[in-house]
Design a protein around this motif. Structure first.
Motif, PDB file in Angstrom:
ATOM      1  N   GLY A 161       0.677  -1.300  -0.101  1.00  0.00           N
ATOM      2  CA  GLY A 161      -0.324   0.177  -0.069  1.00  0.00           C
ATOM      3  C   GLY A 161       1.100   1.460  -0.314  1.00  0.00           C
ATOM      4  O   GLY A 161      -0.204   2.489   0.178  1.00  0.00           O
ATOM      5  N   TRP A 162       2.163   1.661  -0.475  1.00  0.00           N
ATOM      6  CA  TRP A 162       3.045   2.671  -0.052  1.00  0.00           C
ATOM      7  C   TRP A 162       2.483   2.880  -1.121  1.00  0.00           C
ATOM      8  O   TRP A 162       2.299   2.406  -2.434  1.00  0.00           O
ATOM      9  CB  TRP A 162       4.339   1.979   0.004  1.00  0.00           C
ATOM     10  CG  TRP A 162       4.597   1.809   1.538  1.00  0.00           C
ATOM     11  CD1 TRP A 162       4.179   1.303   2.044  1.00  0.00           C
ATOM     12  CD2 TRP A 162       5.895   1.814   1.447  1.00  0.00           C
ATOM     13  NE1 TRP A 162       5.199   0.861   3.739  1.00  0.00           N
ATOM     14  CE2 TRP A 162       6.169   1.624   2.877  1.00  0.00           C
ATOM     15  CE3 TRP A 162       7.756   2.175   1.262  1.00  0.00           C
ATOM     16  CZ2 TRP A 162       7.499   1.059   3.603  1.00  0.00           C
ATOM     17  CZ3 TRP A 162       8.656   0.970   1.827  1.00  0.00           C
ATOM     18  CH2 TRP A 162       8.515   1.339   3.348  1.00  0.00           C
ATOM     19  N   LEU A 163       2.930   4.662  -1.654  1.00  0.00           N
ATOM     20  CA  LEU A 163       2.122   5.118  -3.052  1.00  0.00           C
ATOM     21  C   LEU A 163       3.656   5.244  -4.075  1.00  0.00           C
ATOM     22  O   LEU A 163       4.458   5.473  -2.878  1.00  0.00           O
ATOM     23  CB  LEU A 163       1.830   6.574  -2.676  1.00  0.00           C
ATOM     24  CG  LEU A 163       0.321   6.578  -0.891  1.00  0.00           C
ATOM     25  CD1 LEU A 163       0.899   8.022  -1.672  1.00  0.00           C
ATOM     26  CD2 LEU A 163      -0.555   5.367  -1.630  1.00  0.00           C
ATOM     27  N   TRP A 164       3.277   5.235  -4.759  1.00  0.00           N
ATOM     28  CA  TRP A 164       4.182   5.211  -5.717  1.00  0.00           C
ATOM     29  C   TRP A 164       4.831   6.250  -5.993  1.00  0.00           C
ATOM     30  O   TRP A 164       5.516   6.382  -5.972  1.00  0.00           O
ATOM     31  CB  TRP A 164       3.620   4.336  -7.488  1.00  0.00           C
ATOM     32  CG  TRP A 164       2.526   4.878  -7.509  1.00  0.00           C
ATOM     33  CD1 TRP A 164       1.113   5.165  -7.639  1.00  0.00           C
ATOM     34  CD2 TRP A 164       2.843   6.557  -8.830  1.00  0.00           C
ATOM     35  NE1 TRP A 164       0.165   6.002  -8.742  1.00  0.00           N
ATOM     36  CE2 TRP A 164       1.775   7.217  -9.286  1.00  0.00           C
ATOM     37  CE3 TRP A 164       3.804   7.259  -9.390  1.00  0.00           C
ATOM     38  CZ2 TRP A 164       1.065   7.994  -9.572  1.00  0.00           C
ATOM     39  CZ3 TRP A 164       3.426   8.416 -10.499  1.00  0.00           C
ATOM     40  CH2 TRP A 164       2.633   8.600 -10.114  1.00  0.00           C
ATOM     41  N   ASN A 234      12.799   4.492 -13.068  1.00  0.00           N
ATOM     42  CA  ASN A 234      13.892   3.852 -11.909  1.00  0.00           C
ATOM     43  C   ASN A 234      15.071   4.434 -11.790  1.00  0.00           C
ATOM     44  O   ASN A 234      15.581   3.109 -11.805  1.00  0.00           O
ATOM     45  CB  ASN A 234      13.408   1.591 -12.148  1.00  0.00           C
ATOM     46  CG  ASN A 234      11.879   2.422 -11.604  1.00  0.00           C
ATOM     47  OD1 ASN A 234      12.394   2.449 -10.661  1.00  0.00           O
ATOM     48  ND2 ASN A 234      11.211   0.652 -11.893  1.00  0.00           N
ATOM     49  N   GLY A 235      15.479   5.104 -12.886  1.00  0.00           N
ATOM     50  CA  GLY A 235      16.932   5.521 -12.676  1.00  0.00           C
ATOM     51  C   GLY A 235      17.141   6.129 -11.780  1.00  0.00           C
ATOM     52  O   GLY A 235      16.946   6.655 -10.619  1.00  0.00           O
ATOM     53  N   LEU A 365       3.403   3.822   6.651  1.00  0.00           N
ATOM     54  CA  LEU A 365       3.092   4.891   5.537  1.00  0.00           C
ATOM     55  C   LEU A 365       1.739   3.723   4.542  1.00  0.00           C
ATOM     56  O   LEU A 365       1.342   4.520   4.028  1.00  0.00           O
ATOM     57  CB  LEU A 365       4.462   4.179   4.593  1.00  0.00           C
ATOM     58  CG  LEU A 365       5.924   5.493   5.086  1.00  0.00           C
ATOM     59  CD1 LEU A 365       6.868   4.952   4.404  1.00  0.00           C
ATOM     60  CD2 LEU A 365       5.102   6.938   3.993  1.00  0.00           C
ATOM     61  N   SER A 366       1.426   2.562   4.606  1.00  0.00           N
ATOM     62  CA  SER A 366       0.580   2.336   4.108  1.00  0.00           C
ATOM     63  C   SER A 366      -1.160   3.004   4.571  1.00  0.00           C
ATOM     64  O   SER A 366      -1.423   2.934   5.656  1.00  0.00           O
ATOM     65  CB  SER A 366       0.508   0.545   4.154  1.00  0.00           C
ATOM     66  OG  SER A 366      -0.624   0.556   3.609  1.00  0.00           O
ATOM     67  N   ASN A 367      -2.036   2.958   3.640  1.00  0.00           N
ATOM     68  CA  ASN A 367      -3.337   3.116   3.700  1.00  0.00           C
ATOM     69  C   ASN A 367      -4.304   2.043   3.810  1.00  0.00           C
ATOM     70  O   ASN A 367      -4.974   2.329   4.835  1.00  0.00           O
ATOM     71  CB  ASN A 367      -3.522   4.496   2.044  1.00  0.00           C
ATOM     72  CG  ASN A 367      -3.554   5.364   2.676  1.00  0.00           C
ATOM     73  OD1 ASN A 367      -4.025   6.497   3.757  1.00  0.00           O
ATOM     74  ND2 ASN A 367      -3.001   6.225   1.869  1.00  0.00           N
TER      75      ASN A 367
END
Length: 473
Positions: A161-164, A234-235, A365-367
């Motif tokens: 559930g962490w936000l990208w 993802n750099g 951190l997760s909702n």
């Protein structure tokens, strides 16, 4: 027009006046808190509260105490208290270096292994120390490979559930048993000649990332100072831009924590005269008769807990959760779910049904996390009943008006100053506070306040501080 203005003044002022009138010193604590909820709770939001007198052994106040709420970083209390309650709680976090093979003349005919123990406080200095210890061994050539062992944890580098779009923020790490400076690069900019680019320094120094300097010295039109990277790809191309009119510092997380660690470690070996292949690899270390441990770095548990509580460090909490899973299962390979299972076991031990709650990560951190104030207070009561647990936890909690995330709250002149030791928790529309306070009568009190659906963090914090002031008095 005068009538309209008078009506507006009465509608705004009378509730506040009523609230003050309704809070005489002789009123019961419950009625005073009820009035506070009625008139000070931010409009359109809701709250759930649980308060327990640890000294008297009784509940002082409950308001929707069993209401499920998103805990944000107060989730760290469940993770930490569960971890501290285990028999192995004082075992330090370890990062080890081994070699397997034989040394002939100045050559190691074998491999080097760096074994990760999920140490979240492992920093640049620690890496230098490990590389230095290897360089003091009686060889200058490694004929085999340099391996990183990250087998302690599965390959999921984010929590459920962490936000990208929180990446590349430094508060959202890429999880790995091998972490260097929390997987974060710190960029410091120093101004030069007006209009020219600023001078940049990066820590840790490594070829794993590249740097683009798009700054301008003392040029307001360049915009605000900013540090980012090409995270959508993802750099690890770090771009530093904006106006630099004085010393400026920014941070950015790095994609691929274990690779960042290993690339930098190999470079440190080479800088000390060790000849080895630059292309490190990953593999699980298995001890045999040719294995020799040559270096170890240890971080005390208290240092990790201090960061979890004082600075609300997400990586430290997730590292604690994974280590908890390893201790609870006794296995070499763990996942976050193994740690969460241990937290659920303690929930059950305290007399609550784990199925009533949703635990998604160890840091909040997760909702997806949903717990209640009464559960938080149950964990705080349990910690208070265990002297060994309470001492470590209480020492680490932020102190109102003094340090950590409470440094700029509950300042001098307020009843709560220095009397509240509590964990904060906040993200969009969520603001929570849970911990301990010392009342004016000398009683220790455990409390949890969970504000939900409130977009103004300032209003939520003001409400929580008012509740604490009332409890202290």
């Amino acid at each position: 027009m005068k009538k309209i203005v008078l009506y507006w003044l009465l509608s705004v002022c009378l509730p506040a006046l009523y609230a003050q009138e309704a809070l005489p010193e002789t009123a019961s604590l419950s009625s005073r808190l009820d009035t506070l909820v009625k008139y000070r709770l931010p409009q359109g939001s809701n709250v759930a509260i649980s308060v327990y007198d640890l000294t008297a052994g009784k509940t002082l106040y409950d308001y929707q105490a069993d209401k499920l709420s998103r805990p944000a970083s107060t989730m760290k209390l469940l993770t930490t208290i569960t971890a501290l309650s285990r028999p192995e709680a004082d075992e330090p976090f370890r990062t080890e270096v081994w070699y397997k093979g034989v040394i002939e003349r100045d050559t190691l005919k074998g491999d080097i292994y760096v074994v990760g123990g999920f140490d979240p406080e492992f920093d640049d200095e620690a890496l230098d120390s490990l590389a230095g210890k290897v360089a003091r061994l009686p060889f200058s050539v490694i004929r085999g490979r340099v391996y990183g062992d990250v087998s302690m944890k599965d390959s999921l580098y984010w929590g459920s559930g962490w936000l990208w779009d929180d990446t590349p923020s430094s508060f959202q790490p890429y999880l790995s048993p091998l972490m260097l400076d929390k997987g974060v690069v710190t960029v410091t900019a120093f101004p030069g000649v007006r209009g020219d680019t600023a001078r940049l320094e990066c820590t840790p120094a490594s070829s794993y990332y590249t740097l683009v300097n798009a700054t301008k010295t003392r040029t307001p039109s360049a915009g605000r100072f900013r540090v980012s990277r090409n995270w959508l790809e993802n750099g690890n191309e770090i771009t530093v831009s904006g106006n630099v009119d004085g010393r400026r510092t920014g941070t950015v997380n790095i994609y691929g924590s274990q690779d960042f660690f290993m690339r930098t470690f190999v470079e440190r070996l080479q800088a000390r005269g060790i000849r080895c292949l630059p292309d490190y690899a990953f593999g699980e270390f298995r001890k045999d008769s040719l294995s020799v441990r040559v270096a170890v770095h240890e971080t005390p548990v208290q240092a990790v807990i201090d960061q979890i509580m004082k600075e609300s460090d997400n990586l430290n909490a997730e590292a604690m959760l994974c280590r908890l899973g390893a201790q609870a299962t006794g296995g070499r390979h763990v996942s976050a779910e193994d740690g969460l299972a241990a937290v659920r076991q303690l929930i059950k031990k305290l007399g609550y049904a784990p199925a009533r709650y949703k635990l998604a990560d160890g840091c909040g951190l997760s909702n997806y996390n949903y717990i209640s104030p009464e559960l938080l207070v149950a964990f705080l009561k349990f910690a208070y009943s265990r002297t060994d647990v309470f001492r470590k936890l209480y020492k680490a909690l932020p102190v109102g008006g003094v340090d950590g995330t409470l440094k700029y709250r509950m300042g001098k002149g307020t009843p709560s100053y220095r009397k509240v030791h509590a964990k904060t928790g906040s993200f969009t529309a969520v603001n929570c506070l849970a911990g301990y306070l010392t009342a004016d009568n000398g009683h220790y009190i455990a409390f949890a306040i969970m504000n939900q659906n409130v977009l103004s963090g300032r209003e939520a914090r003001s409400f929580q501080d008012a509740v604490c002031d009332m409890l202290v008095r």
